[in-house]
Write a protein that holds these residues in place. Structure first.
Motif, PDB file in Angstrom:
ATOM      1  N   THR A  77       0.858  -1.183   0.000  1.00  0.00           N
ATOM      2  CA  THR A  77       0.000   0.000   0.000  1.00  0.00           C
ATOM      3  C   THR A  77       0.893   1.231   0.000  1.00  0.00           C
ATOM      4  OG1 THR A  77      -0.108   0.176   2.408  1.00  0.00           O
ATOM      5  CG2 THR A  77      -1.698  -1.279   1.340  1.00  0.00           C
ATOM      6  N   GLY A  78       0.300   2.394   0.221  1.00  0.00           N
ATOM      7  CA  GLY A  78       1.100   3.616   0.202  1.00  0.00           C
ATOM      8  C   GLY A  78       2.057   3.728   1.366  1.00  0.00           C
ATOM      9  N   GLU A  79       1.763   3.046   2.501  1.00  0.00           N
ATOM     10  CA  GLU A  79       2.585   3.187   3.693  1.00  0.00           C
ATOM     11  C   GLU A  79       3.233   1.900   4.163  1.00  0.00           C
ATOM     12  OE1 GLU A  79       0.019   4.814   6.616  1.00  0.00           O
ATOM     13  OE2 GLU A  79      -0.177   6.769   5.634  1.00  0.00           O
ATOM     14  N   LYS A  80       2.671   0.781   3.794  1.00  0.00           N
ATOM     15  CA  LYS A  80       3.132  -0.490   4.350  1.00  0.00           C
ATOM     16  C   LYS A  80       3.374  -1.535   3.257  1.00  0.00           C
ATOM     17  CE  LYS A  80       2.311   0.737   8.739  1.00  0.00           C
ATOM     18  NZ  LYS A  80       3.352   0.841   9.797  1.00  0.00           N
ATOM     19  N   PHE A 280     -10.442  -8.293   6.245  1.00  0.00           N
ATOM     20  CA  PHE A 280     -11.118  -7.970   4.993  1.00  0.00           C
ATOM     21  C   PHE A 280     -10.078  -7.448   4.004  1.00  0.00           C
ATOM     22  CE2 PHE A 280     -14.591  -7.299   8.107  1.00  0.00           C
ATOM     23  CZ  PHE A 280     -15.540  -8.145   7.562  1.00  0.00           C
ATOM     24  N   TYR A 281     -10.293  -7.736   2.721  1.00  0.00           N
ATOM     25  CA  TYR A 281      -9.368  -7.232   1.709  1.00  0.00           C
ATOM     26  C   TYR A 281      -9.976  -7.390   0.320  1.00  0.00           C
ATOM     27  CZ  TYR A 281      -8.345 -12.259   1.962  1.00  0.00           C
ATOM     28  OH  TYR A 281      -8.460 -13.630   2.021  1.00  0.00           O
ATOM     29  N   GLY A 293      -6.415  -3.929   2.630  1.00  0.00           N
ATOM     30  CA  GLY A 293      -6.872  -4.790   3.721  1.00  0.00           C
ATOM     31  C   GLY A 293      -7.163  -4.028   5.002  1.00  0.00           C
ATOM     32  N   LYS A 294      -8.014  -4.611   5.834  1.00  0.00           N
ATOM     33  CA  LYS A 294      -8.370  -4.035   7.129  1.00  0.00           C
ATOM     34  C   LYS A 294      -8.697  -5.190   8.076  1.00  0.00           C
ATOM     35  CE  LYS A 294      -9.052   0.055   9.171  1.00  0.00           C
ATOM     36  NZ  LYS A 294     -10.249   0.876   8.943  1.00  0.00           N
ATOM     37  N   ALA A 295      -8.202  -5.091   9.318  1.00  0.00           N
ATOM     38  CA  ALA A 295      -8.420  -6.146  10.308  1.00  0.00           C
ATOM     39  C   ALA A 295      -9.299  -5.642  11.445  1.00  0.00           C
ATOM     40  CB  ALA A 295      -7.087  -6.632  10.853  1.00  0.00           C
ATOM     41  N   TYR A 296     -10.187  -6.517  11.951  1.00  0.00           N
ATOM     42  CA  TYR A 296     -11.068  -6.169  13.060  1.00  0.00           C
ATOM     43  C   TYR A 296     -11.077  -7.330  14.061  1.00  0.00           C
ATOM     44  CZ  TYR A 296     -12.846  -2.559   9.924  1.00  0.00           C
ATOM     45  OH  TYR A 296     -12.957  -1.481   9.077  1.00  0.00           O
ATOM     46  N   PRO A 297     -10.881  -7.053  15.353  1.00  0.00           N
ATOM     47  CA  PRO A 297     -10.917  -8.125  16.362  1.00  0.00           C
ATOM     48  C   PRO A 297     -12.332  -8.638  16.569  1.00  0.00           C
ATOM     49  CG  PRO A 297     -10.694  -5.984  17.425  1.00  0.00           C
ATOM     50  CD  PRO A 297     -10.584  -5.730  15.951  1.00  0.00           C
ATOM     51  N   LEU A 298     -12.448  -9.953  16.686  1.00  0.00           N
ATOM     52  CA  LEU A 298     -13.744 -10.584  16.992  1.00  0.00           C
ATOM     53  C   LEU A 298     -13.900 -10.809  18.490  1.00  0.00           C
ATOM     54  CD1 LEU A 298     -14.008 -13.212  14.122  1.00  0.00           C
ATOM     55  CD2 LEU A 298     -15.112 -10.977  14.243  1.00  0.00           C
TER      56      LEU A 298
END
Length: 301
Positions: A77-80, A280-281, A293-298
Motif C-alpha cells: 500500500t502507500g505506507e506499508k 477484509f481485503y 486490507g483491514k483487520a477487526y478483532p472478533l
C-alpha cells in the motif's frame, strides 16, 4: 574337633563362592523369561532390529517436507508492505515443528542492484528458548509482518523479497538444509498509494467502515459497509492458525454497500490466550494480490 569345624567352614565357603559365580554368569547373559540365558550379541542384534523397524515405520524428513505447503503473499500500500506467510499440513498425520529460538522466520529485501535494503531480524532480540508448533492435518501456521515503507527507505521501484521459515526439526528429525524459502518480486510506486476505486470523497479513505461485531465463543455476526471496485474477501485467524478459510463476499452495487457475515467456529479451535481476528481485503484483478486490507478483532481470550 576344632580341625573338623575348620574343614567344614572351608567347604561351606567354597560352595558359596561357586553359587555366586554361577549367578553372576547367568545375570550377565540375561534371560528371555523361560530360564534360558541370552548371549550378549543376541541382545545387541535384537535392539538393532527394533531400532531399524521403528525407523522403517517413521516417515523420512523428505516425506514430511513434501506434505508441508508454503505460501507467501505480499500486499503493498502507500505506507506499508505486508508479508503474510503460511505453512499448511497437507498430510494425514500431525506434524510438530521445532524452532531453536523465538525467531520463526526471516525476511530480506533487495533492490534492483541487489543491495540489501531490509533484514527483519536486524536490531531485534529473540527468546533463546526452544519453540514447538504442532500442526494437525489440514491446519496451517500463519505469520504476518508489516514493514513501514518510509522508515525503511523503500522508494519507488522494483524489489526482491525473500522469506525463509526457520524450523530446525520436523517431528524430531533434523533439517540439514532449510527447504522453506520463497522469493517474490514486488513493486513500490505512486499507484500503490491510491485506492483501487476512487472513493466518494476524502472523508472515506478506507474500503470498509462502520464494522461492528456481536457474539462470543466462536459464534459471531459481523456487519458493516464496503466500498470496493469488485467482490471482496475475508478470512479469520488467531495469529497462528486460520480458523475460517478465505471466503468471497459478492457485491451487487458500486459504492458503499452494507454486508452481514455470520460466523460459527468450533470452540475447540479457539485459542486459550490470544485474539481472534477477521481480515477484509480486495484482490487486484490483474495478479490476484491482496490489497486495501483491514483487520477487526472478533474476541480477546
Amino acid at each position: 574337633m576344632k580341625a573338623f569345624l575348620y574343614i567344614l567352614s572351608a567347604l561351606l565357603f567354597l560352595v558359596l563362592m561357586a553359587c555366586g559365580t554361577k549367578n553372576d554368569e547367568e545375570y550377565s547373559q540375561g534371560s528371555m523369561g523361560d530360564g534360558d540365558p541370552i548371549e550378549q550379541h543376541e541382545m545387541d542384534d535384537s535392539i538393532t532390529q527394533n531400532i531399524s523397524a521403528n525407523q522403517a515405520t517413521s516417515p523420512d524428513v523428505q516425506t514430511l517436507i513434501e506434505q508441508l505447503e508454503m505460501k507467501v503473499d505480499v500486499t503493498t500500500t502507500g505506507e506499508k508492505v505486508v508479508f503474510t506467510m503460511q505453512l499448511k499440513n497437507t498430510g494425514d498425520e500431525q506434524i510438530e515443528l521445532s524452532f531453536s529460538s523465538g525467531q520463526q522466520f526471516e525476511i530480506e529485501i533487495l533492490d534492483e542492484t541487489d543491495d540489501e535494503i531490509y533484514v527483519y531480524s536486524e536490531g531485534k532480540m529473540f527468546t533463546e528458548a526452544l519453540v514447538y508448533e504442532p500442526l494437525a492435518p489440514g491446519e496451517r501456521l500463519e505469520w504476518q509482518e508489516e514493514i513501514d515503507i518510509v522508515e525503511e527507505g523503500l522508494t519507488e521501484g522494483v524489489y526482491q523479497g525473500t522469506v525463509t521459515l526457520l524450523p530446525t526439526e520436523v517431528n524430531k528429525q533434523l533439517l540439514e538444509d532449510n527447504p522453506f524459502t520463497e522469493t517474490i518480486s514486488m513493486t513500490i510506486g505512486e499507484n500503490h498509494s491510491e485506492p483501487l476505486l476512487p472513493k466518494a470523497d476524502d472523508t472515506h479513505p478506507d474500503s470498509f467502515r462502520d464494522v461492528e461485531v456481536t457474539g462470543t465463543n466462536g459464534i459471531y455476526t459481523v456487519t458493516g459497509e464496503a466500498y470496493t471496485s469488485n467482490d471482496f474477501f475475508y478470512h479469520v485467524e488467531d495469529g497462528h492458525m486460520v480458523l475460517v478459510e478465505e471466503t468471497k463476499v459478492e457485491k451487487e452495487v458500486e459504492g458503499w454497500e452494507s454486508f452481514q457475515i455470520d460466523l460459527s467456529i468450533d470452540e475447540k479451535r479457539l485459542p486459550e490466550n490470544g485474539a481472534v481476528t477477521i481480515f477484509f481485503y480486495e484482490k487486484n484483478l490483474e495478479d490476484g494480490m491482496e490489497m486495501n486490507g483491514k483487520a477487526y478483532p472478533l474476541e480477546q481470550f
